[in-house]
Design an enzyme around this catalytic site. Structure first.
Site, PDB file in Angstrom:
ATOM      1  N   HIS A 125     -10.755  -2.318  11.328  1.00 25.92           N
ATOM      2  CA  HIS A 125      -9.636  -3.151  10.867  1.00 25.92           C
ATOM      3  C   HIS A 125      -9.402  -4.233  11.914  1.00 25.92           C
ATOM      4  CE1 HIS A 125      -5.130  -3.205   9.426  1.00 25.92           C
ATOM      5  NE2 HIS A 125      -5.835  -4.128   8.830  1.00 25.92           N
ATOM      6  N   LYS A 185      -9.661  -2.462   1.516  1.00 27.54           N
ATOM      7  CA  LYS A 185      -9.423  -1.290   2.365  1.00 27.54           C
ATOM      8  C   LYS A 185     -10.191  -0.064   1.859  1.00 27.54           C
ATOM      9  CE  LYS A 185      -7.134  -3.775   5.052  1.00 27.54           C
ATOM     10  NZ  LYS A 185      -5.796  -3.955   5.454  1.00 27.54           N
ATOM     11  N   ASP A 191      -9.365  -9.666   8.981  1.00 28.99           N
ATOM     12  CA  ASP A 191      -8.850  -8.333   8.648  1.00 28.99           C
ATOM     13  C   ASP A 191      -9.864  -7.208   8.844  1.00 28.99           C
ATOM     14  OD1 ASP A 191      -6.413  -6.986   7.638  1.00 28.99           O
ATOM     15  OD2 ASP A 191      -7.648  -6.417   5.934  1.00 28.99           O
ATOM     16  N   TYR A 231      -1.403  -3.707  -6.710  1.00 30.69           N
ATOM     17  CA  TYR A 231      -1.121  -4.480  -5.496  1.00 30.69           C
ATOM     18  C   TYR A 231      -2.182  -4.328  -4.404  1.00 30.69           C
ATOM     19  CZ  TYR A 231       1.866  -7.356  -2.642  1.00 30.69           C
ATOM     20  OH  TYR A 231       2.363  -8.418  -1.932  1.00 30.69           O
ATOM     21  N   ARG A 236       2.283 -12.179  -0.211  1.00 24.62           N
ATOM     22  CA  ARG A 236       0.973 -12.544   0.349  1.00 24.62           C
ATOM     23  C   ARG A 236       0.386 -13.763  -0.342  1.00 24.62           C
ATOM     24  NH1 ARG A 236      -1.589  -8.737   4.238  1.00 24.62           N
ATOM     25  NH2 ARG A 236       0.027  -7.186   4.549  1.00 24.62           N
ATOM     26  N   SER A 291      -1.456  -3.312  10.437  1.00 19.82           N
ATOM     27  CA  SER A 291      -1.059  -4.210   9.359  1.00 19.82           C
ATOM     28  C   SER A 291       0.201  -4.994   9.723  1.00 19.82           C
ATOM     29  CB  SER A 291      -0.804  -3.395   8.082  1.00 19.82           C
ATOM     30  OG  SER A 291      -1.968  -2.683   7.742  1.00 19.82           O
ATOM     31  N   ARG A 310       0.843  -1.195   0.000  1.00 19.30           N
ATOM     32  CA  ARG A 310       0.000   0.000   0.000  1.00 19.30           C
ATOM     33  C   ARG A 310       0.883   1.252   0.000  1.00 19.30           C
ATOM     34  NH1 ARG A 310      -1.795   0.911   4.310  1.00 19.30           N
ATOM     35  NH2 ARG A 310      -1.172  -0.871   5.553  1.00 19.30           N
ATOM     36  N   CYS A 346       0.617  -7.157  12.068  1.00 13.16           N
ATOM     37  CA  CYS A 346       0.845  -7.250  13.518  1.00 13.16           C
ATOM     38  C   CYS A 346       0.083  -8.409  14.158  1.00 13.16           C
ATOM     39  CB  CYS A 346       0.488  -5.928  14.190  1.00 13.16           C
ATOM     40  SG  CYS A 346       1.677  -4.631  13.796  1.00 13.16           S
TER      41      CYS A 346
END
Ligand code: GTP
Ligand code: SPV
Ligand code: MN
Length: 581
Positions: A226, A206, A275, A197, A364, A248, A69, A250
């Site tokens: 989130h 998002k 998420d 991406y 990912r 993110s 991002r 974590c």
């Protein structure tokens, strides 16, 4: 084509601007997916992985300059700059639209324009919301099919309801100088150009489910967060659901699908989401949550048999991998997976050990949530699941204890608003720098944080039986730089304490910053964590915390007059208790 005139007109207008050779309305069926995959294998957008070990799995290698991002290129375009707030970059809607129109002009010449109707949330849930993403990336289509309820059924819902979020996306030239992710919450519109991406390109995630949805949630009286959603079932068969917000990279995906350690026989973890979480007050006075997504776009590095066996097991079929490495026999590989040595790195180059990570740190996997062994059928429940506890957490080497509980909803809002975390590879920029990331929403709140905190405070009054609010930190390090808490599946021990607190079964000790577990209250049976380490993990250093509180004050005061006074009152109370301690 749709029977919705507004949708047809918009698709036509986007085509007139972008000039694609073909327009394809996505149905979401298997034949369409297979056809897209075949085309992408032909064009090298996808690489076939070993179909014996990983049937139906493919690898996509992104442009090396397009791997995460881009927060510095992400904008909230409200008519009033104050509505976007100091937490966002703002651009005037007229200026932003003109800028994007120039970029989109003719950009799909020679390409196919895909029209993707999608539904965020169970297709028959009153809390779900639909959108349509127009894109020139077949990779985006394939990912959206895994990540959302995409195609015919979503189109039918849009035809029925009439409203939807409009997202226009083009990979453009993949030039970071010509890349913008623009949000127009007042128009329910997203314009994204120049990146293929993740969160930049899969607009349902998002852009829609957090930035646009958080804006809508405020005006409509719900929460778009989130957060992962996990069910914890005890040996008596009772399940409590927890929603947890970590920034993110974590630990949300890991916590959402953990396998309880051996000492927890009879306990079971159920994955509802990893998420994003949309929460609504229910008629029964509790807070109910749905996962708007249908898949995981999860961090690959660090996913191994010892850390996240459920994830590893689900990644052996029907997955799209992005920017991982490959072994000699065409299997996907990343740091932390196993002892193999890959032969190709994330750019498809020959890999030589010692020449840096083989998989990109933000590489990912995309996989359907139903592939996970801990998948909960409640993921499809239209009303969602009732939330017993909300957990905030960050990546903090120092200061922040393993777990604490807020004294009230209002104090819990302060805990969320005070969150800070070391930055990760999920966004471009420096890694490991502590920054404020309230509610893990810094990159994702579609409006002014001051108004967002007020909304959280207001929601507390509207929920008769609000969840208890906690704060955790799995990432505390000792003086040798080693993690003090084993983490991963052992986080179950902290979840148990949280649930016992929700049930009113365990006492807690007051501290100036919140309620802490009594000595011995966290079950350490079978763990190599000694009492000294544990008291270190739960220590509250009053002078260091006083300094932290002043940093939090400076940060909060940056929001000026819009900052809820209640939040400052909560902060002052903590400051006073630290002083007296
Ligand atoms: P996003 O998808 O970016 O929102 O990330 P996430 O919050 O889902 O994070 P994820 O679970 O994918 O974890 C990110 C990284 O943190 C991985 O490399 C994990 O191995 C690591 N991690 C997760 N949980 C723990 C933990 O309890 N302890 C430690 N030390 N590391 C963890
Ligand atoms: C995050 O960065 O929080 C993610 C990955 O979940 S992305 O979809 O790229 O936003
Ligand atoms: Mn995330």
């Amino acid at each position: 084509m749709s029977s919705n005139q507004k949708l047809n007109d918009w698709v036509k207008a986007v085509a007139n601007l972008t000039r694609p050779d073909h327009i394809h309305w996505c149905t979401g069926d298997q034949a369409e997916y297979d056809h897209l995959v075949a085309e992408m294998l032909q064009s090298s957008d996808l690489i076939e992985l070993n179909q014996q070990t990983h049937p139906g799995s493919y690898l996509h290698l992104s442009d090396p300059g397009d791997v995460a991002r881009v927060e510095h290129l992400t904008f909230i375009c409200t008519s009033n700059p104050g509505d976007a707030g100091p937490n966002n970059q703002w651009m005037a809607p007229v200026e932003a639209k003109a800028k994007m129109e120039a970029l989109f002009s003719g950009c799909m010449k020679g390409r196919t324009m895909y029209v993707i109707p999608y539904c965020m949330g169970p297709i028959d849930s009153p809390h779900s919301r639909c959108g349509v993403e127009i894109t020139d990336s077949p990779y985006v289509v394939a990912n959206m099919r895994i990540m959302t309820r995409m195609g015919q059924s979503a189109l039918e819902r849009i035809d029925r309801e009439g409203n939807f979020v409009r997202g226009t996306h083009s990979i453009g030239e993949l030039d970071p100088e010509r890349r913008f992710i623009m949000h127009f919450p007042e128009d329910l519109m997203i314009l994204s150009y120049g990146s293929g991406y993740g969160g930049n390109a899969l607009l349902g995630k998002k852009c829609h489910a957090l930035r646009i949805a958080s804006y809508q949630a405020r005006t409509e009286g719900w929460l778009a967060e989130h957060m992962l959603i996990v069910g914890v079932e005890n040996p008596q068969g009772e399940t409590h659901y927890i929603a947890a917000a970590f920034p993110s990279a974590c630990g949300k995906t890991n916590l959402a699908m953990l396998i309880p350690p051996a000492e927890y026989e009879g306990w079971k973890i159920w994955t509802v989401g990893d998420d994003i979480c949309w929460m609504h007050p229910g008629v029964d006075g509790r807070l109910w949550a749905i996962n708007p997504e249908a898949g995981f776009f999860g961090v690959a590095p660090g996913t191994g048999a010892d850390t996240n066996p459920n994830a590893l097991a689900m990644l052996n079929h029907n997955c799209i991998f992005t920017n991982v490495a490959q072994t000699a026999d065409g299997q996907p590989w990343w740091e932390g997976k196993d002892d193999e040595i890959p032969v190709k790195d994330w750019q498809g180059r020959d890999y030589h050990p010692g020449s840096g990570p083989a998989a990109h740190p933000n590489s990912r996997f995309t996989a359907a949530i139903s592939q996970c062994a801990s998948y909960s059928e409640q993921t499809e429940a239209p009303q969602g699941v009732p939330i017993s506890a909300i957990v905030f957490g960050g990546r903090r080497e120092r200061l922040v204890p393993l777990v604490m509980e807020s004294n009230s909803w209002q104090h819990g809002v302060l805990l969320g608003a005070s969150m800070a975390s070391e930055t990760t590879a999920a966004a471009t920029g420096a890694v490991g720098v502590v920054r404020r990331d309230p509610m893990a929403m810094k990159p994702f709140c579609g409006y002014n944080f001051a108004d967002y905190w007020q909304h959280w405070l207001d929601m507390g009054k509207r929920i008769e039986q609000p969840p208890k609010i906690f704060h955790v930190n799995w990432f505390r390090k000792d003086e040798h730089g080693k993690f003090m808490w084993p983490g991963f599946c052992e986080n179950m021990r902290v979840l148990e304490w949280i649930i016992e607190r929700c049930k009113g079964n365990k006492a807690a000790v007051s501290s100036p910053i919140g309620k802490m577990p009594e000595p011995g209250a966290i079950n350490l049976a079978g763990l190599e964590v000694d009492d000294a380490t544990m008291s270190g993990l739960l220590e509250v250093d009053a002078s260091a915390w006083s300094a932290e509180i002043e940093e939090i004050r400076t940060y909060l005061e940056g929001y000026g007059e819009r900052l809820p006074t209640q939040l400052l009152e909560q902060l002052n109370q903590v400051a006073a208790e630290l002083k007296n301690s």
